[in-house]
Write an enzyme that holds these catalytic residues in place. Sequence first.
Site, mmCIF file in Angstrom:
data_model
loop_
_atom_site.group_PDB
_atom_site.id
_atom_site.type_symbol
_atom_site.label_atom_id
_atom_site.label_comp_id
_atom_site.label_asym_id
_atom_site.label_seq_id
_atom_site.Cartn_x
_atom_site.Cartn_y
_atom_site.Cartn_z
ATOM 1 N N CYS A 117 -8.569 -4.819 8.597
ATOM 2 C CA CYS A 117 -8.602 -3.662 7.702
ATOM 3 C C CYS A 117 -9.463 -2.522 8.238
ATOM 4 C CB CYS A 117 -9.071 -4.081 6.315
ATOM 5 S SG CYS A 117 -10.658 -4.965 6.314
ATOM 6 N N HIS A 133 -13.150 0.471 1.738
ATOM 7 C CA HIS A 133 -14.146 0.466 2.809
ATOM 8 C C HIS A 133 -14.433 1.893 3.266
ATOM 9 C CE1 HIS A 133 -13.830 -3.754 2.842
ATOM 10 N NE2 HIS A 133 -13.236 -3.978 4.001
#
Length: 330
Positions: A123, A235
């Site tokens: 990711c 994130h």
Amino acid sequence: MGASGAVGQEFLKILEEHNLPLDELVLFGSERSAGRKYTFRGEELTVKLLQHNDDFRDIDIALVSAGAGTSREFADTITKHGTLMIDNSSAFRMDADVPLVVPEVNPEDALNAPRRIIANPNCTTIQMVVALNAIEKLSHIRRVHVSTYQSASGAGAAAMQELETQYAELTAGKEPTVEKFAFQLAYNVIPHIDVFTDNGYTKEEMKMYNETRKIMHSDIEVSATCVRVPVMRAHSESIWLETERPVSVEEARKAFSEGEGIVLMDDPQNKVYPMPLFIAGKEPVYVGRIRKDLTNSNGLTFWCVSDQIKKGAALNAVQIAEWLIAKSAI
């Protein structure tokens, strides 16, 4: 595969939103999740137990998010009748005969999958290379330093629940439950994601080094520090890069604004910059705080935020499938 997990549930949402052309959707899971029922496009679907049988015979694409061990164990079962496996785990990412694909960066790599396996990158790597690709088109990027600020959801649904539980326990004056993280995450940051390797970097940090080079077909050097923060979802990354020639802030801003899959949020004087609070649940990679590095005339610094369950996992896999379908390559 992995229909009941956090990424599996995100797959269902994205498949509803994107209207991928489906004759049939089949859900697979472990013994723990087999038998669960989910509604998709008005139809109730039951999760089937994943087994070594011929259940994949008539399936064109398998979207897999069940962990590296399960992916390795079932890869031959999934692909033996020609099913294309788009795998969200780390199992095959660095295998030479498995393409590692981010559609905004290297979609053509998906056309060469001799094992019928395409790997979804980590990711943190996905959102970074989407942003880096915009600058790479201006001037080759020599090196990158990146610090990540990774949300609890990167460790799964149970980790998200643990963060909520910790705040409740601490508010009530109790000792916090610590099971999914190395330490208490509530009111804390933990500079430790995945296991440490012999060179002092964690596996998560080395993924960013190795995967970026493979995706971008580049000699780019990446030095990462990955940190878990008490954020629920999405994130963030603070990225410094060095290019072969100086790239101005104006050039970079224009490149980001025109970059595929990128949204520019860069007006710091008016407090406009990406934050997980507002990015969670959205598809693009958001970029802001763009500025020249003060120590290197070829350096740029920027801030990058993306929902790692969406773009960093399920969405990227669906986009690979969409690109291949559009090319009639399935």
